[in-house]
Design a protein around this motif. Structure first.
Motif, PDB file in Angstrom:
ATOM      1  N   LEU A 204       0.824  -1.210   0.000  1.00 21.02           N
ATOM      2  CA  LEU A 204       0.000   0.000   0.000  1.00 21.02           C
ATOM      3  C   LEU A 204       0.852   1.252   0.000  1.00 21.02           C
ATOM      4  N   SER A 205       2.013   1.184   0.656  1.00 20.46           N
ATOM      5  CA  SER A 205       2.889   2.353   0.662  1.00 20.46           C
ATOM      6  C   SER A 205       3.433   2.643  -0.732  1.00 20.46           C
ATOM      7  N   VAL A 206       3.620   1.609  -1.532  1.00 19.83           N
ATOM      8  CA  VAL A 206       4.043   1.805  -2.918  1.00 19.83           C
ATOM      9  C   VAL A 206       2.966   2.570  -3.680  1.00 19.83           C
ATOM     10  N   LEU A 207       1.719   2.158  -3.521  1.00 15.16           N
ATOM     11  CA  LEU A 207       0.619   2.847  -4.199  1.00 15.16           C
ATOM     12  C   LEU A 207       0.503   4.295  -3.735  1.00 15.16           C
ATOM     13  N   ALA A 208       0.795   4.528  -2.454  1.00 19.39           N
ATOM     14  CA  ALA A 208       0.672   5.877  -1.905  1.00 19.39           C
ATOM     15  C   ALA A 208       1.712   6.832  -2.468  1.00 19.39           C
ATOM     16  N   CYS A 209       2.762   6.312  -3.093  1.00 17.37           N
ATOM     17  CA  CYS A 209       3.785   7.177  -3.688  1.00 17.37           C
ATOM     18  C   CYS A 209       3.242   7.960  -4.872  1.00 17.37           C
ATOM     19  N   PHE A 210       2.207   7.431  -5.534  1.00 18.49           N
ATOM     20  CA  PHE A 210       1.679   8.072  -6.737  1.00 18.49           C
ATOM     21  C   PHE A 210       0.684   9.173  -6.358  1.00 18.49           C
ATOM     22  N   GLY A 211       0.665  10.218  -7.153  1.00 16.31           N
ATOM     23  CA  GLY A 211      -0.255  11.312  -6.893  1.00 16.31           C
ATOM     24  C   GLY A 211      -0.027  12.424  -7.893  1.00 16.31           C
ATOM     25  N   PRO A 212      -0.686  13.581  -7.698  1.00 11.88           N
ATOM     26  CA  PRO A 212      -0.491  14.715  -8.605  1.00 11.88           C
ATOM     27  C   PRO A 212       0.988  15.081  -8.686  1.00 11.88           C
ATOM     28  N   GLY A 213       1.504  15.165  -9.906  1.00 14.99           N
ATOM     29  CA  GLY A 213       2.920  15.445 -10.095  1.00 14.99           C
ATOM     30  C   GLY A 213       3.801  14.225  -9.965  1.00 14.99           C
ATOM     31  N   ARG A 214       3.215  13.091  -9.585  1.00 17.23           N
ATOM     32  CA  ARG A 214       3.957  11.840  -9.444  1.00 17.23           C
ATOM     33  C   ARG A 214       3.183  10.724 -10.150  1.00 17.23           C
ATOM     34  N   ALA A 215       2.760  10.999 -11.379  1.00 13.76           N
ATOM     35  CA  ALA A 215       1.912  10.058 -12.111  1.00 13.76           C
ATOM     36  C   ALA A 215       2.661   8.810 -12.535  1.00 13.76           C
ATOM     37  N   SER A 216       3.954   8.922 -12.819  1.00 13.91           N
ATOM     38  CA  SER A 216       4.740   7.758 -13.212  1.00 13.91           C
ATOM     39  C   SER A 216       6.048   7.753 -12.437  1.00 13.91           C
ATOM     40  N   LEU A 217       6.428   6.571 -11.935  1.00  9.37           N
ATOM     41  CA  LEU A 217       7.618   6.428 -11.105  1.00  9.37           C
ATOM     42  C   LEU A 217       8.373   5.171 -11.493  1.00  9.37           C
ATOM     43  N   ALA A 218       9.688   5.221 -11.365  1.00  3.24           N
ATOM     44  CA  ALA A 218      10.522   4.042 -11.577  1.00  3.24           C
ATOM     45  C   ALA A 218      10.750   3.345 -10.235  1.00  3.24           C
TER      46      ALA A 218
END
Length: 274
Positions: free
Chosen positions: A35-49
């Motif tokens: 769940l913490s991985v999912l919480a990393c995404f948000g406005p301005g963080r739409a895609s992450l490596a």
């Protein structure tokens, strides 16, 4: 977005396990990490490596690789192979939509929010607490050509925004103490000033019926907010009204918008328990 930018984001808290988690035999660490991985995404963080997520969560890259692989298999993440990055997948989007769809209060509140937005020529949002931030669950805008760049799903500061301060003003004393402790632990240097602002906001809400944030969250933004208890088992919520300084000023918000916002929120207090 780099890992450093994620960590520097004003509303990102990191992915720390709650105190006592290791001693709690009911706590599932693997689930919390996913769940913490999912919480990393948000406005301005739409895609992450993977390396962005690993740095933000404080987890080994090998662990993050397994988590993102599993979440992708389940549809909660989508792997963008050509970029080597991840985005939220259909399952996460469906889950968020289901959560919002179950919040009947939005339908009740929307006409009231829209009326205030039009009268104040500002943006009016309904928000709930999300950790040490506030999450917009609805947003209505007035006719102004320039408005706040916030919409449903946006997350803002709890301690510095009018919406967050209004939530703190109406939440239970035990929850307020827990919020204060978490804020103090996150940034000991900033805590005295944050504490002073929150204590002042609690007094404001009691004395003038709303909390203010005139340049405290963002230097160019003025906002007021009112907290309330919707009832029906729902936690406290808050409604804000704000705009860039080029559109509005503190005097207008306090003199013209404040009574309209208070009247609108008064009609939502306890409405889900009626």
């Amino acid at each position: 977005m780099s890992a450093a930018e994620i960590l520097d984001a004003p509303d990102f808290e990191g992915a720390k396990e709650p105190d006592g988690a290791k001693e709690d035999r009911h706590f599932v660490t693997a689930l919390a990490r996913g769940l913490s991985v999912l919480a990393c995404f948000g406005p301005g963080r739409a895609s992450l490596a993977n390396h962005d997520i690993a740095a933000a969560c404080g987890l080994p890259r090998s662990t993050v690789s397994r988590l993102t692989y599993t979440l992708t298999k389940l549809g909660y993440l989508q792997h963008v192979a050509e970029a080597g990055r991840y985005r939220l997948g259909h399952a996460a989007i469906a889950l968020g939509s289901a959560a919002l769809g179950g919040l009947d209060l939005r339908g009740i509140a929307r006409p009231r929010l829209r009326a205030v937005a039009e009268a104040a020529n500002a943006s009016v949002g309904l928000g709930v607490r999300d950790g040490l931030g506030m999450r917009y669950v609805d947003c209505q805008r007035g006719p102004a050509a320039i408005s706040l760049n916030l919409d449903t799903g946006a997350r803002i500061s709890l301690a510095r925004s009018a919406m967050g301060r209004a939530y703190v003003a109406v939440c239970a004393e035990r929850e307020r103490e827990a919020i204060y402790a978490a804020l103090a632990a996150r940034d000991t240097a900033a805590w005295p000033a944050l504490r002073a602002g929150l204590d002042r906001a609690v007094a404001e809400h009691r004395e003038i019926g709303c909390c203010t944030s005139f340049g405290d969250w963002q230097e160019t933004v003025c906002a007021i907010a009112v907290g309330f208890h919707p009832g029906g088992g729902l936690p406290p919520m808050a409604v804000n009204c704000g705009a860039p300084r080029v559109v509005t000023d503190p005097g207008f918000l306090l003199e013209v918008a404040r009574p309209k916002l208070i009247a609108a929120v008064r009609g939502l207090d306890g409405v889900m328990g009626a």
